[in-house]
Design a protein around this motif. Structure first.
Motif, PDB file in Angstrom:
ATOM      1  N   ARG A 127       0.924  -1.139   0.159  1.00 52.13           N
ATOM      2  CA  ARG A 127      -0.042   0.189  -0.163  1.00 52.13           C
ATOM      3  C   ARG A 127       0.774   1.463   0.052  1.00 52.13           C
ATOM      4  O   ARG A 127       0.441   2.341   0.347  1.00 52.13           O
ATOM      5  CB  ARG A 127      -1.015   0.108   1.315  1.00 52.13           C
ATOM      6  N   MET A 128       2.078   1.219  -0.371  1.00 54.05           N
ATOM      7  CA  MET A 128       3.030   2.469  -0.729  1.00 54.05           C
ATOM      8  C   MET A 128       2.368   3.285  -1.723  1.00 54.05           C
ATOM      9  O   MET A 128       1.993   2.786  -2.616  1.00 54.05           O
ATOM     10  CB  MET A 128       4.494   1.636  -1.028  1.00 54.05           C
ATOM     11  N   ARG A 129       2.218   4.434  -1.289  1.00 50.36           N
ATOM     12  CA  ARG A 129       1.662   5.647  -2.270  1.00 50.36           C
ATOM     13  C   ARG A 129       2.918   6.485  -2.888  1.00 50.36           C
ATOM     14  O   ARG A 129       3.553   6.938  -2.059  1.00 50.36           O
ATOM     15  CB  ARG A 129       0.459   6.382  -1.698  1.00 50.36           C
ATOM     16  N   TYR A 130       2.709   6.805  -4.284  1.00 56.01           N
ATOM     17  CA  TYR A 130       3.190   7.943  -4.941  1.00 56.01           C
ATOM     18  C   TYR A 130       2.326   8.701  -5.522  1.00 56.01           C
ATOM     19  O   TYR A 130       1.485   8.291  -6.360  1.00 56.01           O
ATOM     20  CB  TYR A 130       4.381   7.371  -5.625  1.00 56.01           C
ATOM     21  N   ILE A 177      -6.726   7.709  -3.779  1.00 58.63           N
ATOM     22  CA  ILE A 177      -7.032   9.396  -4.396  1.00 58.63           C
ATOM     23  C   ILE A 177      -8.003  10.134  -3.477  1.00 58.63           C
ATOM     24  O   ILE A 177      -7.901  11.048  -3.212  1.00 58.63           O
ATOM     25  CB  ILE A 177      -7.379   9.187  -5.947  1.00 58.63           C
ATOM     26  N   GLY A 178      -9.027   9.360  -3.093  1.00 62.09           N
ATOM     27  CA  GLY A 178     -10.348  10.189  -2.326  1.00 62.09           C
ATOM     28  C   GLY A 178      -9.385  10.322  -1.104  1.00 62.09           C
ATOM     29  O   GLY A 178      -9.703  11.668  -0.523  1.00 62.09           O
ATOM     30  N   TYR A 179      -8.601   9.654  -0.560  1.00 63.06           N
ATOM     31  CA  TYR A 179      -8.156  10.119   0.928  1.00 63.06           C
ATOM     32  C   TYR A 179      -6.956  11.159   0.763  1.00 63.06           C
ATOM     33  O   TYR A 179      -6.936  12.190   1.614  1.00 63.06           O
ATOM     34  CB  TYR A 179      -7.353   8.881   1.497  1.00 63.06           C
ATOM     35  N   MET A 180      -6.591  11.186  -0.309  1.00 60.61           N
ATOM     36  CA  MET A 180      -5.631  12.685  -0.661  1.00 60.61           C
ATOM     37  C   MET A 180      -6.499  13.630  -0.740  1.00 60.61           C
ATOM     38  O   MET A 180      -5.959  14.678  -0.269  1.00 60.61           O
ATOM     39  CB  MET A 180      -4.650  12.273  -1.833  1.00 60.61           C
ATOM     40  N   LEU A 214       4.733  15.410  -1.612  1.00 56.66           N
ATOM     41  CA  LEU A 214       5.661  14.317  -1.268  1.00 56.66           C
ATOM     42  C   LEU A 214       5.703  14.183   0.241  1.00 56.66           C
ATOM     43  O   LEU A 214       6.068  12.993   0.749  1.00 56.66           O
ATOM     44  CB  LEU A 214       7.100  14.779  -1.915  1.00 56.66           C
ATOM     45  N   GLN A 215       5.695  15.382   0.874  1.00 53.07           N
ATOM     46  CA  GLN A 215       5.931  15.035   2.407  1.00 53.07           C
ATOM     47  C   GLN A 215       4.552  14.308   2.892  1.00 53.07           C
ATOM     48  O   GLN A 215       4.852  13.486   3.808  1.00 53.07           O
ATOM     49  CB  GLN A 215       5.701  16.837   3.219  1.00 53.07           C
ATOM     50  N   TRP A 216       3.414  14.718   2.428  1.00 48.65           N
ATOM     51  CA  TRP A 216       2.310  13.975   2.714  1.00 48.65           C
ATOM     52  C   TRP A 216       2.519  12.527   2.447  1.00 48.65           C
ATOM     53  O   TRP A 216       2.138  11.567   3.246  1.00 48.65           O
ATOM     54  CB  TRP A 216       1.025  14.393   1.801  1.00 48.65           C
ATOM     55  N   ASN A 273       5.289  10.714   2.415  1.00 44.09           N
ATOM     56  CA  ASN A 273       6.256  10.211   3.297  1.00 44.09           C
ATOM     57  C   ASN A 273       5.330   9.847   4.665  1.00 44.09           C
ATOM     58  O   ASN A 273       5.840   8.952   5.125  1.00 44.09           O
ATOM     59  CB  ASN A 273       7.152  11.151   3.500  1.00 44.09           C
ATOM     60  N   ARG A 274       4.577  10.722   4.945  1.00 48.67           N
ATOM     61  CA  ARG A 274       3.954  10.746   6.322  1.00 48.67           C
ATOM     62  C   ARG A 274       2.957   9.648   6.263  1.00 48.67           C
ATOM     63  O   ARG A 274       2.820   8.804   7.096  1.00 48.67           O
ATOM     64  CB  ARG A 274       3.215  11.937   6.470  1.00 48.67           C
ATOM     65  N   VAL A 275       2.128   9.432   5.333  1.00 56.89           N
ATOM     66  CA  VAL A 275       1.126   8.299   5.178  1.00 56.89           C
ATOM     67  C   VAL A 275       1.670   7.113   4.968  1.00 56.89           C
ATOM     68  O   VAL A 275       1.192   5.929   5.583  1.00 56.89           O
ATOM     69  CB  VAL A 275      -0.289   8.723   4.109  1.00 56.89           C
ATOM     70  N   ASN A 276       2.714   7.002   4.349  1.00 53.26           N
ATOM     71  CA  ASN A 276       3.428   5.837   3.977  1.00 53.26           C
ATOM     72  C   ASN A 276       4.181   5.234   5.272  1.00 53.26           C
ATOM     73  O   ASN A 276       4.693   4.015   5.435  1.00 53.26           O
ATOM     74  CB  ASN A 276       4.529   6.021   3.026  1.00 53.26           C
ATOM     75  N   ALA A 277       4.376   6.101   6.312  1.00 52.32           N
ATOM     76  CA  ALA A 277       4.845   5.870   7.712  1.00 52.32           C
ATOM     77  C   ALA A 277       3.795   5.551   8.676  1.00 52.32           C
ATOM     78  O   ALA A 277       4.273   5.368  10.006  1.00 52.32           O
ATOM     79  CB  ALA A 277       5.941   6.851   7.953  1.00 52.32           C
ATOM     80  N   GLU A 278       2.613   5.559   8.408  1.00 51.92           N
ATOM     81  CA  GLU A 278       1.561   5.339   9.365  1.00 51.92           C
ATOM     82  C   GLU A 278       0.860   3.829   9.170  1.00 51.92           C
ATOM     83  O   GLU A 278       0.928   3.720   7.796  1.00 51.92           O
ATOM     84  CB  GLU A 278       0.565   6.473   9.413  1.00 51.92           C
ATOM     85  N   PRO A 279       0.234   3.160  10.162  1.00 47.52           N
ATOM     86  CA  PRO A 279      -0.481   1.941   9.888  1.00 47.52           C
ATOM     87  C   PRO A 279      -1.476   2.169   8.919  1.00 47.52           C
ATOM     88  O   PRO A 279      -2.321   3.111   9.021  1.00 47.52           O
ATOM     89  CB  PRO A 279      -0.863   1.679  11.079  1.00 47.52           C
ATOM     90  N   HIS A 280      -1.638   1.244   7.710  1.00 44.95           N
ATOM     91  CA  HIS A 280      -2.734   1.538   6.822  1.00 44.95           C
ATOM     92  C   HIS A 280      -3.937   0.699   7.408  1.00 44.95           C
ATOM     93  O   HIS A 280      -3.993   0.056   8.149  1.00 44.95           O
ATOM     94  CB  HIS A 280      -2.189   0.468   5.415  1.00 44.95           C
TER      95      HIS A 280
END
Length: 414
Positions: free
Chosen positions: A150-153, A237-240, A261-263, A265-272
């Motif tokens: 679930r990594m996002r870019y 996308i909806g979450y973003m 990009l900072q966002w 990095n943050r959501v990719n570092a939080e539990p999905h």
């Protein structure tokens, strides 16, 4: 009915200068709903029902029986009870039937979990508009999500053409540190030109086909009319939009992408919310294909332009000079990052650095060296060879003897 938080959010967006259509696009509410709550001071609260009788009361038993026998529409029931003497409005009937109609079972959806390194999903999203160099441009967001971790870019762009799509893939691969065996797409022309029954007969976009063959991943297409096929990317996308874009403040497109990009990095570092694990941790188990052994893909864009009589070509609203002897001919622009190579046929005639802005002129003096002398020579040759439009001739005069004129005067010479 909106909550107080949603009501205040709509008011805040309106105070920031957004119009009703923009607010509706960002929040997902209908424009009528936005207009309604902008004109209200507070959200309307449900009014308590009174104990008064309704015009529908004499017909409720009949309606209940009809609904239990057949799943008839509210419009059908309304027509039937009107024939029996009902004088109320259709809305009353529809609201009542909604309370007594048996609830339909929602078909269960099987959540498909991909194995590590197998699949990623890609999609575009429209995100309003942006003013660039005095022009109003559509703003898009490219999004890629890895199915297992679930990594996002994500990145904002002003175009969705095939060149932008490829560059976004390259940036995403670098962010993830590799790519999956296959990637899932919508049926968009930048990916596929013509879909066939068999995957082997698909007609891919040739430029995108060159890209995925270079890297060796397999493009997959969503099943038509089946949004669950790529639910991971649509949810992302909806979450973003809700968590990042809504109510954000930015100074430029570059600033938007820096914050995005900072966002990420943050959501990719939080539990999905689904896996209950941190995407960065699961990324270690993705087993992505490495880009180390693959030559860097050279993204080469080509566009055709007609060279003007003044020996200029136009690109993105700016004009660039070319050697004057190629005026009037067709040129091909080869675009590499911020460099432009101009080619006529197989001959490279010049190159330029692509400049930002609009209505700018980039002129190289040597492109016009000798033009003035050639123009003067052509004018001289043209003047020498030109023929006059007309000519003047002297009138012919008849010569007569002097005696003729003396006879006319009546005099006789002795």
């Amino acid at each position: 009915m909106l909550t107080m938080e949603e009501f205040l959010m709509i008011r805040d967006l309106y105070n920031q200068g957004l119009n009703i259509s923009q607010i509706a696009q960002i929040t997902g509410f209908d424009r009528k709903t936005v207009r309604k709550y902008l004109s209200a001071r507070t959200p309307p609260s449900p009014q308590p029902r009174t104990g008064t009788s309704s015009k529908l009361d004499p017909f409720k038993e009949y309606i209940q029986q009809r609904i239990s026998d057949h799943p008839l529409s509210a419009a059908r029931i309304y027509r039937e009870i009107r024939e029996q003497g009902f004088t109320g409005k259709y809305t009353i009937v529809k609201d009542y039937i909604r309370t007594i109609r048996p609830s339909k079972s929602v078909p269960a959806v099987f959540r498909y979990e991909t194995e590590p390194g197998v699949q990623a999903q890609v999609d575009w999203a429209e995100c309003g508009h942006l003013d660039v160099d005095g022009q109003r441009r559509k703003l898009y967001c490219f999004s890629m999500i890895l199915g297992h971790s679930r990594m996002r870019y994500m990145v904002f762009t002003l175009s969705t053409n095939v060149y932008t799509l490829i560059q976004c893939h390259i940036d995403a691969f670098e962010y993830f540190g590799g790519y999956t065996e296959e990637i899932l797409y919508d049926n968009i022309k930048t990916v596929i030109l013509k879909r066939a029954i068999r995957a082997g007969d698909h007609q891919w976009n040739p430029k995108f086909g060159d890209f995925f063959q270079h890297h060796g991943f397999i493009p997959r297409l969503c099943r038509p009319y089946c949004p669950q096929t790529k639910g991971k990317i649509e949810n992302s996308i909806g979450y973003m939009k809700r968590d990042f874009l809504l109510g954000g403040t930015f100074s430029s497109l570059d600033d938007m992408n820096r914050q995005l990009l900072q966002w990420c990095n943050r959501v990719n570092a939080e539990p999905h919310g689904t896996t209950h694990e941190i995407p960065f941790d699961r990324l270690q188990r993705e087993n992505l294909k490495s880009m180390a052994g693959i030559p860097a893909y050279r993204l080469r864009r080509e566009e055709r332009r007609k060279i003007s009589r003044e020996a200029y070509i136009s690109y993105l609203g700016n004009r660039y000079s070319v050697p004057y002897r190629y005026a009037g001919r067709e040129a091909i622009l080869e675009l590499h990052d911020d460099r432009m190579i101009v080619r006529v046929g197989t001959e490279i005639i010049c190159s330029h650095t692509v400049v930002p802005g609009h209505a700018r002129i980039v002129r190289e003096k040597e492109h016009f060296s000798g033009l003035l002398a050639e123009a003067m020579r052509c004018n001289a040759q043209s003047g020498a060879a030109s023929r006059p439009l007309f000519r003047m001739i002297e009138p012919e005069v008849e010569h007569r003897p002097l005696s003729v004129y003396e006879g006319l005067s009546g005099e006789v010479r002795q």
